[in-house]
Motif scaffolding. Structure first.
Motif: not given
Lengths: 300, 363
Positions: A192-196, B86-91, B130-133, B137-142
């Motif tokens: 939520v914070r990221a989205a905000k 905090a990546l949006y999981p479904t995007m 791709r999706r975050p899932g 870990g390193g790729q998510r960070q990027r």
């Protein structure tokens, strides 16, 4: 551990294998026995509904039908009498669908939104409010009949289908909120914070981020609510009038208002018709139901 | 030049509990500010206050010259990278990066151009669909950094972005963040509990404890002249040796006497014109104690000490000795002849010593 025991003591493997087979057999006998026990009523219902009245009178309860006839089904569908009207279950099934579909949709949507707020937008007094809402899950519904009748009267919804949708939406909220709230608390607050920071507002975050995540819990809620609303009798019998009754009430009327010969085959066919939609929902979405119930414990 | 971030007299409390007390920090454009401290020191809360995710109880926050104290996060011209990404999981990755622009109503062509630019910069083009899932870990960070970069904000905020990565990847990403800062010349605020991250990345460090700033300074200042015992102990690994000692005025300098068990006190001379009380804590970093003959300098003094323990660590060997009732660690070269249980002549570099008032004995 069983494997290890077997490998370490080869001399005793024959006897332990025999014991294992015996246990397995016993297990299957028990399980099949229980399955038969549970399926028996359904079997009786199905066979009875396919028999003619003569055959029911003369034959055994558990015997297969000699001449299969769908006459009872036809009657149950469009000819059986509920009191003075003889239109079968068809119009009442339609009533039930018109109540259940919007009722399920609305209570699920509002439950999702409530859950989203309780899980991710904590406000002062949120816990107290949530506890009160949960209390609504456990209230015996007989208690609310009179006040609800009054409210429906004031809203001018008494005896109407929208009135029943309203009642089911309101009393579904406790459970649907609980489901969604418990699902959404497992989602990290940082989302939520990221989205905000990305500029999204309350509703944008709900629609774009939380709802797409919610399929498993939506399935659980829909199955739960559909079963509750479809199977409801108390609200249906209290807040409907002729023409707006749901199928459960109509079924009761068919079975109880017949005079003279009891048409067991029609009663059975009607009961199966009335139960079919919930059965269908379980068959179609059942595997998601189990998955969704456990989904809260796994990372989404 | 006006400061890019200016925090004045910031207070933050939850009910009666004060989390942050009188915080004053300012950084210039291009600065890399690191907030460091043990867990619970308020550093993440301070970052959230800067981001506008937590309301503050007192004081003011200016970003880029504008008062942002009561402005909502989206209008503060900031971007933030979170610990859990905090990546949006479904995007998809591409949608994650462009979500902010979409919300702001940026046109599709600009979105695509910016996405391509950032993806190239972070070398994540093959991941865009791709999706975050499906990412490591390193790729998510990027991707999380990409989401921040694409905004091109006045201020970047990082909340312990590397703490979920394994040790090797952490060092890699650290270098990459440093490179990114260098290439962009952007202003950044970075929260970590890892003092090595703080030292390597920062142009300016804020050391915090219990919601209070202990010291603000460049990494060199913090390392070489810690303001108090807490900073001395917290920054540096192995930690600075903090040895209780007695001091006597001796001309312009001081005679420093350190008690030892079963041996004569160790006596050193500090010739610097300082004003010291009778009892002090002497702070000396492990690398400022060497094997005799391996350290040159006007203030290097030698003394024989009993070696308690020898810990080879590859590039260095750590030697532990008892001084003033404390375990004192010296960082020696790898081929040292020190043996546990044997005496050895050590060289103390008095020019590097910091003095602290002894902690009040409590209870």
């Amino acid at each position: 551990m069983t494997d290890a025991t077997i490998h370490s003591r080869p001399s005793r493997s024959t006897s332990s294998r025999a014991g294992r087979i015996a246990l397995r057999t016993l297990l299957y006998v028990f399980l099949i026995g229980f399955a038969l026990f549970y399926l028996m009523p359904l079997f009786v219902m199905l066979t009875t509904s396919l028999k003619s009245l003569d055959e029911i009178r003369t034959g055994s309860l558990v015997a297969l039908p000699r001449d299969v006839t769908f006459e009872a089904w036809r009657t149950a569908w469009s000819g059986a009498c509920t009191g003075i009207r003889c239109e079968g279950l068809k119009p009442y099934l339609l009533n039930s669908l018109m109540i259940a579909i919007p009722g399920v949709a609305l209570s699920t949507l509002f439950g999702a939104m409530n859950g989203y707020v309780f899980a991710q937008w904590k406000f002062r007094g949120a816990n107290v409010l949530f506890a009160l809402l949960l209390f609504g899950c456990f209230i015996p519904f007989q208690v609310v009949l009179l006040p609800m009748a009054r409210v429906l009267g004031i809203l001018n919804l008494a005896g109407t289908i929208p009135g029943l949708i309203f009642v089911h939406t309101v009393y579904g909220l406790g459970f649907t909120t609980l489901f969604f709230r418990n699902y959404y608390v497992t989602i990290p607050m940082e989302l939520v914070r990221a989205a905000k920071i990305d500029g999204a507002g309350f509703f944008r975050i709900f629609w774009s981020i939380f709802l797409p995540l919610s399929l498993p819990i939506i399935v659980v809620t829909v199955i739960w609510q559909f079963t509750q609303i479809w199977n409801d009798f108390l609200f249906g019998v209290s807040f409907s009038q002729a023409g707006t009754q749901p199928v459960t009430v109509a079924l009761n009327n068919i079975v109880n208002s017949t005079t003279g010969v009891k048409e067991y085959n029609v009663d059975m066919a009607a009961a199966i018709l009335a139960a079919l939609p919930t059965l269908l929902v379980y068959v179609v979405a059942g595997k998601y139901f189990i998955r969704g119930l456990t989904a809260g414990s796994v990372k989404g | 030049m006006a400061p890019i971030l200016d925090i004045k007299n910031l207070y933050k409390s939850y009910g009666a509990t004060e989390i942050l007390k009188d915080i004053n920090v300012a950084i210039e454009p291009g600065d890399f500010l690191v907030l460091v401290g043990p867990s619970g020191c308020g550093k993440s809360t301070l970052l959230n206050c800067i981001a506008g995710l937590e309301p503050i109880s007192g004081g003011a926050i200016h970003i880029n010259g504008k008062d942002m104290t009561d402005v909502s996060p989206k209008d503060r011209d900031i971007a933030m990278v979170f610990q859990s990404y905090a990546l949006y999981p479904t995007m998809t990755v591409a949608k994650n990066i462009t979500f902010g622009m979409k919300v702001r109503g940026v046109d599709a062509a600009t979105q695509a151009a910016k996405l391509a630019e950032v993806a190239a910069q972070l070398q994540i083009e093959p991941l865009l669909n791709r999706r975050p899932g499906q990412l490591s870990g390193g790729q998510r960070q990027r991707v999380a950094m990409g989401r921040a970069l694409v905004r091109d904000p006045a201020l970047f905020l990082f909340d312990e972005p590397l703490s979920n990565l394994d040790a090797k990847l952490r060092v890699e990403m650290r270098t990459e963040i440093k490179k990114l800062h260098h290439n962009l010349g952007a202003s950044m605020v970075y929260v970590t509990h890892d003092q090595i991250e703080a030292m390597t990345l920062a142009t300016k460090i804020v050391v915090m404890k219990g919601g209070v700033i202990q010291q603000i300074g460049t990494p060199a200042e913090i390392y070489n002249t810690p303001a108090n015992l807490f900073v001395a102990d917290f920054m540096g690994s192995p930690a600075m040796n903090l040895i209780p000692a007695r001091v006597q005025q001796n001309g312009t300098g001081h005679r420093i006497e350190i008690q030892r068990v079963d041996a004569e006190p160790l006596v050193l001379e500090d010739h610097r014109p300082l004003n010291l009380p009778g009892n002090v804590i002497m702070g000396l970093r492990p690398e400022d104690i060497a094997e005799a003959g391996f350290r040159a300098g006007a203030e290097v003094q030698e003394a024989t000490c009993l070696v308690d323990m020898v810990e080879p660590a590859g590039a260095d060997t750590y030697v532990v000795s008892q001084l003033g009732g404390k375990q004192v660690t010296a960082r020696l070269h790898a081929e040292t002849s020190a043996r546990a249980g044997q005496p050895m002549v050590m060289a103390f570099d008095l020019a590097k010593v910091s003095y602290f008032a002894p902690r009040r004995v409590s209870g």
